[in-house]
Design a protein around this motif. Structure first.
Motif, mmCIF file in Angstrom:
data_model
loop_
_atom_site.group_PDB
_atom_site.id
_atom_site.type_symbol
_atom_site.label_atom_id
_atom_site.label_comp_id
_atom_site.label_asym_id
_atom_site.label_seq_id
_atom_site.Cartn_x
_atom_site.Cartn_y
_atom_site.Cartn_z
ATOM 1 N N LEU A 135 -19.279 35.730 21.631
ATOM 2 C CA LEU A 135 -18.132 35.707 20.719
ATOM 3 C C LEU A 135 -18.380 34.764 19.555
ATOM 4 O O LEU A 135 -18.011 35.056 18.410
ATOM 5 C CB LEU A 135 -16.864 35.300 21.473
ATOM 6 C CG LEU A 135 -16.333 36.310 22.481
ATOM 7 C CD1 LEU A 135 -15.200 35.694 23.292
ATOM 8 C CD2 LEU A 135 -15.864 37.567 21.781
ATOM 9 N N ASP A 136 -18.997 33.627 19.829
ATOM 10 C CA ASP A 136 -19.308 32.666 18.781
ATOM 11 C C ASP A 136 -20.297 33.260 17.780
ATOM 12 O O ASP A 136 -20.119 33.145 16.569
ATOM 13 C CB ASP A 136 -19.872 31.392 19.406
ATOM 14 C CG ASP A 136 -20.140 30.316 18.379
ATOM 15 O OD1 ASP A 136 -19.269 30.097 17.515
ATOM 16 O OD2 ASP A 136 -21.221 29.690 18.444
ATOM 17 N N THR A 137 -21.334 33.924 18.279
ATOM 18 C CA THR A 137 -22.315 34.564 17.412
ATOM 19 C C THR A 137 -21.656 35.638 16.544
ATOM 20 O O THR A 137 -21.917 35.724 15.346
ATOM 21 C CB THR A 137 -23.444 35.186 18.253
ATOM 22 O OG1 THR A 137 -24.036 34.167 19.043
ATOM 23 C CG2 THR A 137 -24.490 35.841 17.377
ATOM 24 N N ALA A 138 -20.782 36.428 17.149
ATOM 25 C CA ALA A 138 -20.098 37.482 16.388
ATOM 26 C C ALA A 138 -19.203 36.881 15.317
ATOM 27 O O ALA A 138 -19.152 37.387 14.186
ATOM 28 C CB ALA A 138 -19.282 38.354 17.335
ATOM 29 N N SER A 139 -18.490 35.794 15.635
ATOM 30 C CA SER A 139 -17.600 35.194 14.644
ATOM 31 C C SER A 139 -18.391 34.601 13.486
ATOM 32 O O SER A 139 -17.935 34.634 12.343
ATOM 33 C CB SER A 139 -16.698 34.139 15.279
ATOM 34 O OG SER A 139 -17.438 33.017 15.665
ATOM 35 N N LYS A 178 -21.024 35.893 12.301
ATOM 36 C CA LYS A 178 -21.419 37.047 11.491
ATOM 37 C C LYS A 178 -20.223 37.695 10.802
ATOM 38 O O LYS A 178 -20.373 38.690 10.103
ATOM 39 C CB LYS A 178 -22.110 38.089 12.368
ATOM 40 C CG LYS A 178 -23.446 37.630 12.909
ATOM 41 C CD LYS A 178 -24.060 38.698 13.790
ATOM 42 C CE LYS A 178 -25.374 38.251 14.367
ATOM 43 N NZ LYS A 178 -25.972 39.253 15.257
ATOM 44 N N GLY A 179 -19.027 37.154 11.041
ATOM 45 C CA GLY A 179 -17.831 37.691 10.403
ATOM 46 C C GLY A 179 -17.220 38.856 11.155
ATOM 47 O O GLY A 179 -16.395 39.584 10.613
ATOM 48 N N LYS A 180 -17.601 39.039 12.388
ATOM 49 C CA LYS A 180 -17.061 40.148 13.178
ATOM 50 C C LYS A 180 -16.093 39.593 14.206
ATOM 51 O O LYS A 180 -16.225 38.470 14.661
ATOM 52 C CB LYS A 180 -18.185 40.895 13.881
ATOM 53 C CG LYS A 180 -19.187 41.504 12.913
ATOM 54 C CD LYS A 180 -20.254 42.261 13.648
ATOM 55 C CE LYS A 180 -21.285 42.792 12.700
ATOM 56 N NZ LYS A 180 -20.848 43.962 11.993
ATOM 57 N N HIS A 181 -15.117 40.396 14.558
ATOM 58 C CA HIS A 181 -14.161 39.997 15.582
ATOM 59 C C HIS A 181 -13.763 41.215 16.380
ATOM 60 O O HIS A 181 -13.863 42.343 15.921
ATOM 61 C CB HIS A 181 -12.930 39.331 14.967
ATOM 62 C CG HIS A 181 -12.209 40.187 13.982
ATOM 63 N ND1 HIS A 181 -11.260 41.096 14.357
ATOM 64 C CD2 HIS A 181 -12.323 40.306 12.644
ATOM 65 C CE1 HIS A 181 -10.814 41.725 13.287
ATOM 66 N NE2 HIS A 181 -11.440 41.265 12.235
ATOM 67 N N GLY A 182 -13.320 40.980 17.585
ATOM 68 C CA GLY A 182 -12.950 42.077 18.467
ATOM 69 C C GLY A 182 -11.534 42.545 18.216
ATOM 70 O O GLY A 182 -10.830 42.056 17.344
ATOM 71 N N ALA A 197 -15.134 28.861 12.025
ATOM 72 C CA ALA A 197 -16.543 28.720 12.405
ATOM 73 C C ALA A 197 -16.888 27.255 12.644
ATOM 74 O O ALA A 197 -17.626 26.929 13.575
ATOM 75 C CB ALA A 197 -17.446 29.316 11.325
ATOM 76 N N ALA A 198 -16.326 26.345 11.825
ATOM 77 C CA ALA A 198 -16.590 24.920 12.007
ATOM 78 C C ALA A 198 -16.000 24.421 13.321
ATOM 79 O O ALA A 198 -16.629 23.624 14.031
ATOM 80 C CB ALA A 198 -16.011 24.131 10.839
ATOM 81 N N LEU A 199 -14.819 24.890 13.656
ATOM 82 C CA LEU A 199 -14.213 24.483 14.916
ATOM 83 C C LEU A 199 -15.012 25.010 16.106
ATOM 84 O O LEU A 199 -15.155 24.324 17.109
ATOM 85 C CB LEU A 199 -12.773 24.981 15.003
ATOM 86 C CG LEU A 199 -11.778 24.230 14.124
ATOM 87 C CD1 LEU A 199 -10.422 24.921 14.166
ATOM 88 C CD2 LEU A 199 -11.651 22.792 14.566
ATOM 89 N N GLN A 200 -15.531 26.221 16.002
ATOM 90 C CA GLN A 200 -16.342 26.780 17.072
ATOM 91 C C GLN A 200 -17.636 25.984 17.244
ATOM 92 O O GLN A 200 -18.158 25.863 18.339
ATOM 93 C CB GLN A 200 -16.667 28.250 16.804
ATOM 94 C CG GLN A 200 -15.461 29.151 16.853
ATOM 95 C CD GLN A 200 -14.845 29.186 18.229
ATOM 96 O OE1 GLN A 200 -15.525 29.205 19.224
ATOM 97 N NE2 GLN A 200 -13.525 29.172 18.278
ATOM 98 N N ALA A 201 -18.134 25.433 16.150
ATOM 99 C CA ALA A 201 -19.355 24.636 16.200
ATOM 100 C C ALA A 201 -19.038 23.162 16.494
ATOM 101 O O ALA A 201 -19.898 22.310 16.356
ATOM 102 C CB ALA A 201 -20.110 24.759 14.882
ATOM 103 N N SER A 202 -17.793 22.869 16.856
ATOM 104 C CA SER A 202 -17.320 21.524 17.181
ATOM 105 C C SER A 202 -17.354 20.582 15.999
ATOM 106 O O SER A 202 -17.479 19.380 16.158
ATOM 107 C CB SER A 202 -18.118 20.935 18.344
ATOM 108 O OG SER A 202 -17.978 21.718 19.481
#
Length: 136
Positions: free
Chosen positions: A33-37, A39-43, A116-121
């Motif tokens: 999910l992190d990789t997809a986000s 790349k700008g993709k979401h489910g 994306a920044a929050l996902q990367a902590s």
């Protein structure tokens, strides 16, 4: 070893490997999910109200028509409900999202980068434009 010890050992041998496997699946899913986000993709489903439909609704609302009058003329172009009309709630939801984008354009532009920044902590710094509005 008594009966309670045997039961405990059996339980531990049965449940910890499954727990570890579930944790591995969970971690792999979150990584995907992190990789997809990034790349700008979401489910999820695609939105029912397209940009063209939204522009039609906005134009007709400016002419004084209600959502209930506009909704029967809208047709969903793709997906499971292709060829049918969107619900009135979907139209109102799209109008509310459009109003948010118009009210806070800088927030709408920076939201994907902040996510994306929050996902990367990484914690993004405060935005002065939003702080100025909040202090009013």
């Amino acid at each position: 070893m008594d009966a309670a010890g045997v039961d405990c050992a059996r339980w531990l041998s049965c449940h910890f490997p499954q727990g570890a496997e579930r944790e591995n699946i969970r971690e792999s899913t979150l990584e995907g999910l992190d990789t997809a986000s990034r790349k700008g993709k979401h489910g999820g489903r695609p939105p029912v109200i397209t940009d063209d439909m939204l522009h039609t609704v906005l134009r007709r609302r400016a002419n004084g028509e209600s959502v209930e009058q506009i909704q029967p003329d809208l047709i969903i172009p793709t997906g499971k409900r292709k060829g049918r009309n969107p619900s009135v709630a979907s139209v109102y939801r799209a109008l509310a999202e459009q109003a948010k984008r118009e009210a806070y354009p800088e927030a709408a532009e920076k939201a994907p980068a902040d996510f994306a920044a929050l996902q990367a902590s990484e914690v993004p710094g405060p935005r002065l434009a939003l702080l100025d509005r909040a202090s009013l």
